[in-house]
Design a protein around this motif. Structure first.
Motif, PDB file in Angstrom:
ATOM      1  N   ASP A  41     -23.162 -21.324  55.718  1.00 44.60           N
ATOM      2  CA  ASP A  41     -24.142 -22.150  55.464  1.00 44.60           C
ATOM      3  C   ASP A  41     -24.046 -22.514  54.042  1.00 44.60           C
ATOM      4  O   ASP A  41     -23.760 -21.767  53.248  1.00 44.60           O
ATOM      5  CB  ASP A  41     -25.347 -21.453  55.582  1.00 44.60           C
ATOM      6  N   GLY A  42     -24.308 -23.783  53.707  1.00 42.09           N
ATOM      7  CA  GLY A  42     -24.229 -24.528  52.210  1.00 42.09           C
ATOM      8  C   GLY A  42     -22.850 -24.724  52.060  1.00 42.09           C
ATOM      9  O   GLY A  42     -22.034 -24.859  52.950  1.00 42.09           O
ATOM     10  N   ASP A  43     -22.565 -24.853  50.574  1.00 39.75           N
ATOM     11  CA  ASP A  43     -21.308 -25.086  50.317  1.00 39.75           C
ATOM     12  C   ASP A  43     -20.244 -23.638  50.231  1.00 39.75           C
ATOM     13  O   ASP A  43     -20.391 -23.039  49.051  1.00 39.75           O
ATOM     14  CB  ASP A  43     -21.314 -25.873  48.738  1.00 39.75           C
ATOM     15  N   VAL A  44     -19.566 -23.398  51.086  1.00 39.54           N
ATOM     16  CA  VAL A  44     -18.712 -22.215  51.196  1.00 39.54           C
ATOM     17  C   VAL A  44     -17.441 -22.976  51.766  1.00 39.54           C
ATOM     18  O   VAL A  44     -17.367 -23.537  52.922  1.00 39.54           O
ATOM     19  CB  VAL A  44     -19.117 -21.126  52.000  1.00 39.54           C
ATOM     20  N   SER A  45     -16.299 -22.462  51.236  1.00 35.00           N
ATOM     21  CA  SER A  45     -14.997 -22.559  51.694  1.00 35.00           C
ATOM     22  C   SER A  45     -13.907 -21.696  51.240  1.00 35.00           C
ATOM     23  O   SER A  45     -14.190 -20.844  50.657  1.00 35.00           O
ATOM     24  CB  SER A  45     -14.598 -24.140  50.836  1.00 35.00           C
ATOM     25  N   ALA A  46     -12.869 -21.890  51.810  1.00 34.33           N
ATOM     26  CA  ALA A  46     -11.686 -21.073  51.509  1.00 34.33           C
ATOM     27  C   ALA A  46     -10.998 -21.590  50.432  1.00 34.33           C
ATOM     28  O   ALA A  46     -10.571 -22.721  50.375  1.00 34.33           O
ATOM     29  CB  ALA A  46     -10.944 -20.710  52.798  1.00 34.33           C
ATOM     30  N   SER A  47     -10.294 -20.752  49.749  1.00 32.14           N
ATOM     31  CA  SER A  47      -9.588 -21.107  48.449  1.00 32.14           C
ATOM     32  C   SER A  47      -8.374 -20.179  48.442  1.00 32.14           C
ATOM     33  O   SER A  47      -8.338 -19.140  48.706  1.00 32.14           O
ATOM     34  CB  SER A  47     -10.237 -20.908  47.336  1.00 32.14           C
ATOM     35  N   THR A  48      -7.176 -20.924  48.570  1.00 34.66           N
ATOM     36  CA  THR A  48      -6.007 -20.137  48.286  1.00 34.66           C
ATOM     37  C   THR A  48      -5.378 -20.033  46.663  1.00 34.66           C
ATOM     38  O   THR A  48      -4.488 -19.559  46.455  1.00 34.66           O
ATOM     39  CB  THR A  48      -4.675 -20.868  49.086  1.00 34.66           C
ATOM     40  N   THR A  49      -6.220 -20.732  45.980  1.00 35.83           N
ATOM     41  CA  THR A  49      -6.019 -20.600  44.513  1.00 35.83           C
ATOM     42  C   THR A  49      -6.533 -19.462  43.892  1.00 35.83           C
ATOM     43  O   THR A  49      -5.861 -18.803  42.803  1.00 35.83           O
ATOM     44  CB  THR A  49      -6.219 -22.090  43.762  1.00 35.83           C
ATOM     45  N   GLU A  50      -7.717 -19.063  44.232  1.00 37.23           N
ATOM     46  CA  GLU A  50      -8.443 -17.984  43.743  1.00 37.23           C
ATOM     47  C   GLU A  50      -8.573 -16.801  44.949  1.00 37.23           C
ATOM     48  O   GLU A  50      -8.694 -17.072  45.773  1.00 37.23           O
ATOM     49  CB  GLU A  50      -9.797 -18.318  43.549  1.00 37.23           C
ATOM     50  N   LYS A  51      -7.701 -15.769  44.483  1.00 38.96           N
ATOM     51  CA  LYS A  51      -7.600 -14.638  45.582  1.00 38.96           C
ATOM     52  C   LYS A  51      -7.325 -13.414  45.018  1.00 38.96           C
ATOM     53  O   LYS A  51      -6.759 -13.460  43.709  1.00 38.96           O
ATOM     54  CB  LYS A  51      -6.566 -15.052  46.452  1.00 38.96           C
ATOM     55  N   GLN A  52      -7.666 -12.390  45.377  1.00 35.90           N
ATOM     56  CA  GLN A  52      -7.477 -11.073  44.777  1.00 35.90           C
ATOM     57  C   GLN A  52      -6.617 -10.239  45.656  1.00 35.90           C
ATOM     58  O   GLN A  52      -5.729  -9.650  45.468  1.00 35.90           O
ATOM     59  CB  GLN A  52      -8.759 -10.306  44.694  1.00 35.90           C
ATOM     60  N   LEU A  53      -6.872 -10.441  47.023  1.00 34.05           N
ATOM     61  CA  LEU A  53      -6.180  -9.672  48.279  1.00 34.05           C
ATOM     62  C   LEU A  53      -5.648 -10.850  49.287  1.00 34.05           C
ATOM     63  O   LEU A  53      -6.479 -11.589  49.380  1.00 34.05           O
ATOM     64  CB  LEU A  53      -6.865  -8.698  48.670  1.00 34.05           C
ATOM     65  N   GLY A  54      -4.661 -10.645  49.920  1.00 35.36           N
ATOM     66  CA  GLY A  54      -4.336 -11.591  50.874  1.00 35.36           C
ATOM     67  C   GLY A  54      -3.872 -12.995  50.419  1.00 35.36           C
ATOM     68  O   GLY A  54      -3.424 -13.001  49.431  1.00 35.36           O
ATOM     69  N   VAL A  55      -4.411 -13.953  51.278  1.00 37.98           N
ATOM     70  CA  VAL A  55      -3.622 -15.413  51.010  1.00 37.98           C
ATOM     71  C   VAL A  55      -4.850 -16.196  50.400  1.00 37.98           C
ATOM     72  O   VAL A  55      -4.619 -17.224  50.142  1.00 37.98           O
ATOM     73  CB  VAL A  55      -3.277 -16.011  52.297  1.00 37.98           C
ATOM     74  N   GLY A  56      -6.094 -15.655  50.437  1.00 41.31           N
ATOM     75  CA  GLY A  56      -7.009 -16.435  49.645  1.00 41.31           C
ATOM     76  C   GLY A  56      -8.166 -15.638  49.755  1.00 41.31           C
ATOM     77  O   GLY A  56      -8.461 -14.522  49.680  1.00 41.31           O
ATOM     78  N   SER A  57      -9.604 -16.389  49.407  1.00 37.02           N
ATOM     79  CA  SER A  57     -10.863 -15.748  49.480  1.00 37.02           C
ATOM     80  C   SER A  57     -11.866 -16.933  49.628  1.00 37.02           C
ATOM     81  O   SER A  57     -11.718 -17.971  49.711  1.00 37.02           O
ATOM     82  CB  SER A  57     -11.138 -15.401  47.698  1.00 37.02           C
ATOM     83  N   ALA A  58     -13.067 -16.367  49.911  1.00 42.30           N
ATOM     84  CA  ALA A  58     -14.157 -17.362  50.161  1.00 42.30           C
ATOM     85  C   ALA A  58     -14.729 -17.750  48.572  1.00 42.30           C
ATOM     86  O   ALA A  58     -14.704 -17.013  47.750  1.00 42.30           O
ATOM     87  CB  ALA A  58     -15.290 -16.584  50.767  1.00 42.30           C
ATOM     88  N   GLU A  59     -15.017 -18.883  48.467  1.00 41.82           N
ATOM     89  CA  GLU A  59     -15.635 -19.611  47.334  1.00 41.82           C
ATOM     90  C   GLU A  59     -17.299 -20.116  47.677  1.00 41.82           C
ATOM     91  O   GLU A  59     -17.190 -20.997  48.562  1.00 41.82           O
ATOM     92  CB  GLU A  59     -14.650 -20.832  46.819  1.00 41.82           C
ATOM     93  N   PHE A  60     -18.111 -19.696  47.060  1.00 44.06           N
ATOM     94  CA  PHE A  60     -19.295 -20.036  47.082  1.00 44.06           C
ATOM     95  C   PHE A  60     -19.801 -20.864  45.936  1.00 44.06           C
ATOM     96  O   PHE A  60     -19.182 -20.602  44.618  1.00 44.06           O
ATOM     97  CB  PHE A  60     -20.262 -18.856  47.024  1.00 44.06           C
TER      98      PHE A  60
END
Length: 185
Positions: A41-60
């Motif tokens: 909901d709202g502005d949430v997307s996946a990012s492969t440039t900001e990550k701690q584990l794996g291939v990406g992270s959620a960006e809010f």
């Protein structure tokens, strides 16, 4: 191969590493139900440039973005022990007198459970855990300092004690839990 003894007890496991630019995030727990997807909901997307584990992270976006997980009896912690843990990196920290919500389950404003990062108005950042059950309010606070790094945070309840950990270290807390947490459906 060693078996993870805690995997069966994990009720929700979100890696949040959707394939960019997809907004699709899945529950990787034993309880995963494909008929009950995780909604953005709202502005949430996946990012492969900001990550701690794996291939990406959620960006809010820090303003209106959040995830919605279908209601489940698994979220009724009652008086049992539990852990809520996550990795987080803030682009912008909450300004004075505001907060960044991390977790919330609510029926209405008087019946809810939430976890957040607060800026208390004097510039002090505090991790918080709040319970509203209609007649009483319980808040656990733990002061913290944060920069622009990734941080592992864990809220851990054992008995009537709720500890908040940052980077594996227990933070000093104010307040305590006693009794049951409200069942929110």
């Amino acid at each position: 191969i060693e078996q993870d003894v805690f995997l069966g007890a994990t009720k929700l496991l979100l890696h949040l590493d959707g394939k960019n630019p997809s907004d699709e995030f899945e529950d990787s727990s034993f309880y995963y139900n494909k008929n009950q997807p995780i909604d953005t909901d709202g502005d949430v997307s996946a990012s492969t440039t900001e990550k701690q584990l794996g291939v990406g992270s959620a960006e809010f976006d820090g303003d209106s973005g959040f995830l919605t997980v279908p209601d489940s009896d698994n979220w009724d912690f009652d008086s049992g022990d539990f852990t809520i843990d996550f990795w987080v990196k803030f682009k912008v920290l909450p300004v004075s007198g505001s907060m960044a919500g991390i977790y919330s389950q609510r029926q209405n404003a008087n019946h809810m459970v939430s976890a957040a990062l607060l800026n208390d108005g004097s510039g002090t950042l505090k991790w918080s855990f709040n319970i509203e059950d209609g007649s009483t309010s319980t808040t656990i606070l733990a002061p913290t300092t944060l920069g622009s790094n990734w941080y592992h945070i864990a809220y851990v309840r054992k008995g009537n004690n709720l500890k908040i950990f940052q980077g594996g270290s227990s933070l000093p807390t104010t307040g305590s839990l006693s009794g049951s947490m409200p069942s929110l459906n």
